[in-house]
Design a protein around this motif. Structure first.
Motif, PDB file in Angstrom:
ATOM      1  N   MET A   1       6.997 -45.911  -0.223  1.00  0.00           N
ATOM      2  CA  MET A   1       6.114 -46.569   0.723  1.00  0.00           C
ATOM      3  C   MET A   1       4.661 -46.233   0.369  1.00  0.00           C
ATOM      4  O   MET A   1       4.335 -45.093   0.112  1.00  0.00           O
ATOM      5  CB  MET A   1       6.438 -46.096   2.153  1.00  0.00           C
ATOM      6  N   MET A   2       3.835 -47.227   0.367  1.00  0.00           N
ATOM      7  CA  MET A   2       2.440 -47.043  -0.014  1.00  0.00           C
ATOM      8  C   MET A   2       1.621 -46.599   1.197  1.00  0.00           C
ATOM      9  O   MET A   2       1.737 -47.153   2.271  1.00  0.00           O
ATOM     10  CB  MET A   2       1.882 -48.368  -0.543  1.00  0.00           C
ATOM     11  N   LYS A   3       0.823 -45.569   0.980  1.00  0.00           N
ATOM     12  CA  LYS A   3      -0.086 -45.118   2.031  1.00  0.00           C
ATOM     13  C   LYS A   3      -1.159 -46.164   2.241  1.00  0.00           C
ATOM     14  O   LYS A   3      -1.621 -46.776   1.297  1.00  0.00           O
ATOM     15  CB  LYS A   3      -0.782 -43.824   1.617  1.00  0.00           C
ATOM     16  N   GLN A   4      -1.550 -46.359   3.460  1.00  0.00           N
ATOM     17  CA  GLN A   4      -2.607 -47.310   3.765  1.00  0.00           C
ATOM     18  C   GLN A   4      -3.915 -46.571   3.995  1.00  0.00           C
ATOM     19  O   GLN A   4      -3.933 -45.430   4.436  1.00  0.00           O
ATOM     20  CB  GLN A   4      -2.256 -48.103   5.030  1.00  0.00           C
ATOM     21  N   LEU A   5      -5.009 -47.251   3.729  1.00  0.00           N
ATOM     22  CA  LEU A   5      -6.323 -46.691   4.013  1.00  0.00           C
ATOM     23  C   LEU A   5      -6.632 -46.872   5.487  1.00  0.00           C
ATOM     24  O   LEU A   5      -6.303 -47.899   6.064  1.00  0.00           O
ATOM     25  CB  LEU A   5      -7.400 -47.415   3.201  1.00  0.00           C
ATOM     26  N   ILE A   6      -7.248 -45.873   6.068  1.00  0.00           N
ATOM     27  CA  ILE A   6      -7.710 -46.052   7.432  1.00  0.00           C
ATOM     28  C   ILE A   6      -8.925 -46.950   7.388  1.00  0.00           C
ATOM     29  O   ILE A   6      -9.556 -47.107   6.356  1.00  0.00           O
ATOM     30  CB  ILE A   6      -8.025 -44.708   8.138  1.00  0.00           C
ATOM     31  N   THR A   7      -9.255 -47.550   8.493  1.00  0.00           N
ATOM     32  CA  THR A   7     -10.340 -48.522   8.467  1.00  0.00           C
ATOM     33  C   THR A   7     -11.698 -47.865   8.403  1.00  0.00           C
ATOM     34  O   THR A   7     -12.638 -48.452   7.901  1.00  0.00           O
ATOM     35  CB  THR A   7     -10.310 -49.432   9.701  1.00  0.00           C
ATOM     36  N   GLY A   8     -11.843 -46.661   8.923  1.00  0.00           N
ATOM     37  CA  GLY A   8     -13.121 -45.982   8.834  1.00  0.00           C
ATOM     38  C   GLY A   8     -14.163 -46.518   9.792  1.00  0.00           C
ATOM     39  O   GLY A   8     -15.334 -46.231   9.661  1.00  0.00           O
ATOM     40  N   MET A   9     -13.739 -47.344  10.708  1.00  0.00           N
ATOM     41  CA  MET A   9     -14.707 -47.906  11.638  1.00  0.00           C
ATOM     42  C   MET A   9     -15.350 -46.803  12.460  1.00  0.00           C
ATOM     43  O   MET A   9     -14.701 -45.885  12.925  1.00  0.00           O
ATOM     44  CB  MET A   9     -14.051 -48.911  12.593  1.00  0.00           C
ATOM     45  N   LEU A  10     -16.618 -46.923  12.621  1.00  0.00           N
ATOM     46  CA  LEU A  10     -17.375 -45.942  13.379  1.00  0.00           C
ATOM     47  C   LEU A  10     -17.426 -46.360  14.834  1.00  0.00           C
ATOM     48  O   LEU A  10     -17.565 -47.532  15.144  1.00  0.00           O
ATOM     49  CB  LEU A  10     -18.795 -45.820  12.837  1.00  0.00           C
ATOM     50  N   THR A  11     -17.320 -45.376  15.683  1.00  0.00           N
ATOM     51  CA  THR A  11     -17.375 -45.659  17.110  1.00  0.00           C
ATOM     52  C   THR A  11     -18.644 -45.078  17.696  1.00  0.00           C
ATOM     53  O   THR A  11     -18.633 -44.453  18.742  1.00  0.00           O
ATOM     54  CB  THR A  11     -16.145 -45.070  17.830  1.00  0.00           C
ATOM     55  N   VAL A  12     -19.722 -45.288  16.992  1.00  0.00           N
ATOM     56  CA  VAL A  12     -21.002 -44.760  17.436  1.00  0.00           C
ATOM     57  C   VAL A  12     -21.599 -45.740  18.436  1.00  0.00           C
ATOM     58  O   VAL A  12     -21.717 -46.920  18.171  1.00  0.00           O
ATOM     59  CB  VAL A  12     -21.964 -44.575  16.245  1.00  0.00           C
ATOM     60  N   ALA A  13     -21.931 -45.228  19.564  1.00  0.00           N
ATOM     61  CA  ALA A  13     -22.520 -46.075  20.597  1.00  0.00           C
ATOM     62  C   ALA A  13     -24.031 -46.171  20.404  1.00  0.00           C
ATOM     63  O   ALA A  13     -24.676 -45.216  20.026  1.00  0.00           O
ATOM     64  CB  ALA A  13     -22.226 -45.494  21.969  1.00  0.00           C
ATOM     65  N   THR A 125      -0.976 -38.871  -7.715  1.00  0.00           N
ATOM     66  CA  THR A 125      -2.391 -39.188  -7.904  1.00  0.00           C
ATOM     67  C   THR A 125      -2.862 -40.169  -6.838  1.00  0.00           C
ATOM     68  O   THR A 125      -3.941 -39.999  -6.255  1.00  0.00           O
ATOM     69  CB  THR A 125      -2.637 -39.773  -9.313  1.00  0.00           C
ATOM     70  N   GLU A 126      -2.066 -41.193  -6.584  1.00  0.00           N
ATOM     71  CA  GLU A 126      -2.429 -42.184  -5.562  1.00  0.00           C
ATOM     72  C   GLU A 126      -2.573 -41.527  -4.197  1.00  0.00           C
ATOM     73  O   GLU A 126      -3.530 -41.787  -3.474  1.00  0.00           O
ATOM     74  CB  GLU A 126      -1.392 -43.311  -5.504  1.00  0.00           C
ATOM     75  N   SER A 127      -1.656 -40.645  -3.867  1.00  0.00           N
ATOM     76  CA  SER A 127      -1.714 -39.938  -2.594  1.00  0.00           C
ATOM     77  C   SER A 127      -2.979 -39.087  -2.483  1.00  0.00           C
ATOM     78  O   SER A 127      -3.645 -39.073  -1.441  1.00  0.00           O
ATOM     79  CB  SER A 127      -0.466 -39.067  -2.422  1.00  0.00           C
ATOM     80  N   THR A 128      -3.328 -38.388  -3.568  1.00  0.00           N
ATOM     81  CA  THR A 128      -4.536 -37.556  -3.583  1.00  0.00           C
ATOM     82  C   THR A 128      -5.781 -38.417  -3.382  1.00  0.00           C
ATOM     83  O   THR A 128      -6.671 -38.069  -2.599  1.00  0.00           O
ATOM     84  CB  THR A 128      -4.641 -36.778  -4.906  1.00  0.00           C
ATOM     85  N   LEU A 129      -5.857 -39.540  -4.089  1.00  0.00           N
ATOM     86  CA  LEU A 129      -7.010 -40.435  -3.958  1.00  0.00           C
ATOM     87  C   LEU A 129      -7.127 -40.987  -2.539  1.00  0.00           C
ATOM     88  O   LEU A 129      -8.216 -41.006  -1.952  1.00  0.00           O
ATOM     89  CB  LEU A 129      -6.915 -41.581  -4.973  1.00  0.00           C
ATOM     90  N   LEU A 130      -6.009 -41.442  -1.987  1.00  0.00           N
ATOM     91  CA  LEU A 130      -6.028 -41.976  -0.622  1.00  0.00           C
ATOM     92  C   LEU A 130      -6.403 -40.903   0.397  1.00  0.00           C
ATOM     93  O   LEU A 130      -7.146 -41.176   1.342  1.00  0.00           O
ATOM     94  CB  LEU A 130      -4.674 -42.608  -0.272  1.00  0.00           C
ATOM     95  N   ASP A 131      -5.914 -39.687   0.177  1.00  0.00           N
ATOM     96  CA  ASP A 131      -6.290 -38.581   1.072  1.00  0.00           C
ATOM     97  C   ASP A 131      -7.797 -38.325   1.014  1.00  0.00           C
ATOM     98  O   ASP A 131      -8.437 -38.140   2.045  1.00  0.00           O
ATOM     99  CB  ASP A 131      -5.530 -37.300   0.713  1.00  0.00           C
ATOM    100  N   ASN A 132      -8.358 -38.318  -0.196  1.00  0.00           N
ATOM    101  CA  ASN A 132      -9.809 -38.122  -0.346  1.00  0.00           C
ATOM    102  C   ASN A 132     -10.586 -39.208   0.375  1.00  0.00           C
ATOM    103  O   ASN A 132     -11.576 -38.928   1.066  1.00  0.00           O
ATOM    104  CB  ASN A 132     -10.214 -38.137  -1.830  1.00  0.00           C
TER     105      ASN A 132
END
Length: 157
Positions: A1-13, A125-132
């Motif tokens: 199963m491929m890890k997905q990237l989180i969206t990284g959306m900022l919730t700054v008001a 390697t893919e897991s390490t990159l996605l974690d970073n």
């Protein structure tokens, strides 16, 4: 199963406090200027996720290149804004975050794009990159949200 990237959306008001006086650098304008710069990365994150999830690696590389250029511009904009009345904590948090994004855009994403494009599985390697990448997104969001909250608390009164 491929890890997905989180969206990284900022919730700054964005600060909604009223500005007082006729100072050229009021807290609302300063905050809004910084938030506007930060929010520019959201489109690049969304576009990168779409390209990677769609296995369109030429598009992913174009997004990466455009994002890198935008980050260089954004870093300069925040540097040019300067500190707020001698307080550089909010500016520093944003610059740290933008530089964190720049690191993954110039180091981790090229490797991830190449790895996936090569169709040679390397789960470790893919897991390490996605974690970073995910850690950089989380760190940016947390650092900016914390600094924004502190800024609002300090200057809202």
């Amino acid at each position: 199963m491929m890890k997905q990237l989180i969206t990284g959306m900022l919730t700054v008001a964005v600060l909604t406090m009223s500005s007082c006086g006729s100072e050229t650098k009021d807290p609302v304008s300063y905050n809004n200027s910084i938030i506007t710069v930060i929010n520019g990365s959201e489109k690049h994150i969304t576009d990168m996720n779409a390209a990677m999830n769609g296995a369109d690696y030429a598009k992913a590389e174009q997004v990466r290149t455009d994002w890198e250029k935008a980050l260089n511009d954004d870093i300069k904009k925040v540097e040019d804004l300067g500190d707020f009345k001698g307080d550089a904590s909010f500016q520093k948090a944003v610059l740290d975050g933008l530089n964190g994004y720049k690191k993954i855009v110039t180091e981790d994403y090229p490797k991830l794009i190449e790895l996936r494009k090569s169709k040679t599985p390397d789960a470790a390697t893919e897991s390490t990159l996605l974690d970073n990448i995910n850690k950089a997104f989380e760190s940016m969001s947390n650092g900016v949200n914390k600094a924004s909250t502190a800024f609002e608390s300090k200057y809202a009164g």
